[in-house]
Motif scaffolding. Structure first.
Motif, PDB file in Angstrom:
ATOM      1  N   PHE A 198      46.386  71.969  37.135  1.00 54.42           N
ATOM      2  CA  PHE A 198      47.054  71.956  38.436  1.00 54.42           C
ATOM      3  C   PHE A 198      46.202  72.646  39.502  1.00 54.42           C
ATOM      4  O   PHE A 198      45.513  73.636  39.230  1.00 54.42           O
ATOM      5  CB  PHE A 198      48.403  72.680  38.374  1.00 54.42           C
ATOM      6  N   ALA A 199      46.300  72.143  40.727  1.00 55.68           N
ATOM      7  CA  ALA A 199      45.738  72.825  41.895  1.00 55.68           C
ATOM      8  C   ALA A 199      46.889  73.588  42.547  1.00 55.68           C
ATOM      9  O   ALA A 199      47.613  73.066  43.396  1.00 55.68           O
ATOM     10  CB  ALA A 199      45.133  71.822  42.871  1.00 55.68           C
ATOM     11  N   LEU A 200      47.086  74.834  42.133  1.00 52.93           N
ATOM     12  CA  LEU A 200      48.239  75.625  42.571  1.00 52.93           C
ATOM     13  C   LEU A 200      48.018  76.206  43.956  1.00 52.93           C
ATOM     14  O   LEU A 200      46.908  76.588  44.321  1.00 52.93           O
ATOM     15  CB  LEU A 200      48.489  76.763  41.582  1.00 52.93           C
ATOM     16  N   LYS A 201      49.090  76.291  44.707  1.00 51.89           N
ATOM     17  CA  LYS A 201      49.048  76.981  45.997  1.00 51.89           C
ATOM     18  C   LYS A 201      49.220  78.477  45.775  1.00 51.89           C
ATOM     19  O   LYS A 201      49.610  78.919  44.691  1.00 51.89           O
ATOM     20  CB  LYS A 201      50.153  76.453  46.915  1.00 51.89           C
ATOM     21  N   ALA A 202      48.932  79.265  46.798  1.00 51.62           N
ATOM     22  CA  ALA A 202      49.127  80.711  46.717  1.00 51.62           C
ATOM     23  C   ALA A 202      50.612  81.019  46.536  1.00 51.62           C
ATOM     24  O   ALA A 202      51.478  80.346  47.106  1.00 51.62           O
ATOM     25  CB  ALA A 202      48.589  81.389  47.973  1.00 51.62           C
ATOM     26  N   GLY A 203      50.907  82.032  45.738  1.00 49.06           N
ATOM     27  CA  GLY A 203      52.291  82.457  45.538  1.00 49.06           C
ATOM     28  C   GLY A 203      52.927  81.939  44.272  1.00 49.06           C
ATOM     29  O   GLY A 203      54.086  82.244  43.998  1.00 49.06           O
ATOM     30  N   ASN A 204      52.199  81.170  43.464  1.00 56.18           N
ATOM     31  CA  ASN A 204      52.726  80.676  42.191  1.00 56.18           C
ATOM     32  C   ASN A 204      52.507  81.718  41.097  1.00 56.18           C
ATOM     33  O   ASN A 204      51.464  82.375  41.048  1.00 56.18           O
ATOM     34  CB  ASN A 204      52.033  79.377  41.796  1.00 56.18           C
ATOM     35  N   ARG A 205      53.475  81.810  40.211  1.00 57.54           N
ATOM     36  CA  ARG A 205      53.369  82.736  39.088  1.00 57.54           C
ATOM     37  C   ARG A 205      52.680  82.046  37.913  1.00 57.54           C
ATOM     38  O   ARG A 205      53.077  80.955  37.504  1.00 57.54           O
ATOM     39  CB  ARG A 205      54.749  83.239  38.657  1.00 57.54           C
TER      40      ARG A 205
END
Length: 261
Positions: free
Chosen positions: A116-123
């Motif tokens: 995944f290309a996660l955004k900021a703020g993901n746990r």
């Protein structure tokens, strides 16, 4: 025949002020214990962040050593290849060990997992879905599908990571800027930083580069009774309390003979 009165280790009845004072000290000890536990946990928790500005060139693989122990945990690979006379490009994550994984999903199209290309703020932690394998796709570019994947033309996106230190599971992230040239089917990528949580099995938030506040900034909880303590009997200090039961006799003797405190 008269019997001598039995001696007791503690007075039968304590004064109201005495009981209130003892209750207050018990409350203080309990609060101190809770406070020290909170402080020790906060001191233990720490995020180790490493800033970077590393270009991943075509046909280049760069290693990531999350905890700086001299061992590679993951590698990022920018691969250019040719399939049936057609150029294609890949951006891959390569776990260094079988137990290391990437936050992502399985792909039936290539029978290989994607990250995944996660955004900021993901746990990123125990509740995340991790995929494993020798190669984990992030971005794929070819003539028919163009640039395919959640990493297509993104800035400040995060790759969630799971790895082990001395047999214990830790979580981290790697931050990248990625672009894809559909015409030439080439991938461009820059690693801009990475981090991990030092406490085993503790989740890390993508983009977070610091742990809890410094221990010096934290205060243990203070019960209401300790903010405005009642006036205690004169002479009953911590030294006497430390003596236990004999202290009560000493204090009462001092009161009865009027010894100045």
């Amino acid at each position: 025949m008269k019997h001598a009165p039995r001696s007791s280790g503690t007075p039968a009845n304590l004064s109201g002020l005495m009981q209130q004072r003892l209750n207050m000290y018990a409350l203080a000890a309990s609060a101190a214990g809770v406070g020290m536990l909170a402080l020790s946990q906060a001191a233990e928790a720490k995020i180790v962040y490493t800033p970077a500005q590393r270009v991943i060139g075509v046909n280049q693989t760069i290693p990531i050593d999350l905890n700086h122990d001299g061992k590679t945990d993951f590698s990022l690979q920018n691969l250019a290849d040719t399939f049936e006379s057609t150029g294609q490009g890949f951006l891959n994550a390569l776990p260094a060990r079988q137990s290391n994984g990437v936050d992502g999903f399985g792909s039936s199209l290539f029978r290989r997992p994607y990250g995944f290309a996660l955004k900021a703020g993901n746990r990123v932690g125990p509740k995340a879905q991790f995929v494993f394998g020798k190669y984990i796709y992030m971005l794929y570019a070819n003539a028919t599908r163009g640039c395919h994947g959640s990493w297509n033309d993104v800035k400040n996106r995060y790759l969630g990571l799971q790895f082990t230190i001395k047999g214990k599971t830790h979580y981290g992230w790697a931050r990248l800027n990625v672009s894809c040239d559909t015409l030439n089917r080439r991938v461009s990528a820059v690693l801009t930083g990475y981090a991990y949580e030092t406490v085993p099995n503790k989740a890390i938030v993508t983009g977070k580069t610091k742990g809890p506040k410094d221990v010096s900034d934290l205060e243990p909880p203070t019960p209401e009774a300790l903010r405005s303590p009642a006036r205690e009997p004169a002479g009953l200090d911590l030294g006497l309390l430390a003596m236990g039961a004999p202290a009560f006799s000493i204090w009462r003797q001092q009161e009865s003979v009027g010894i100045p405190q």
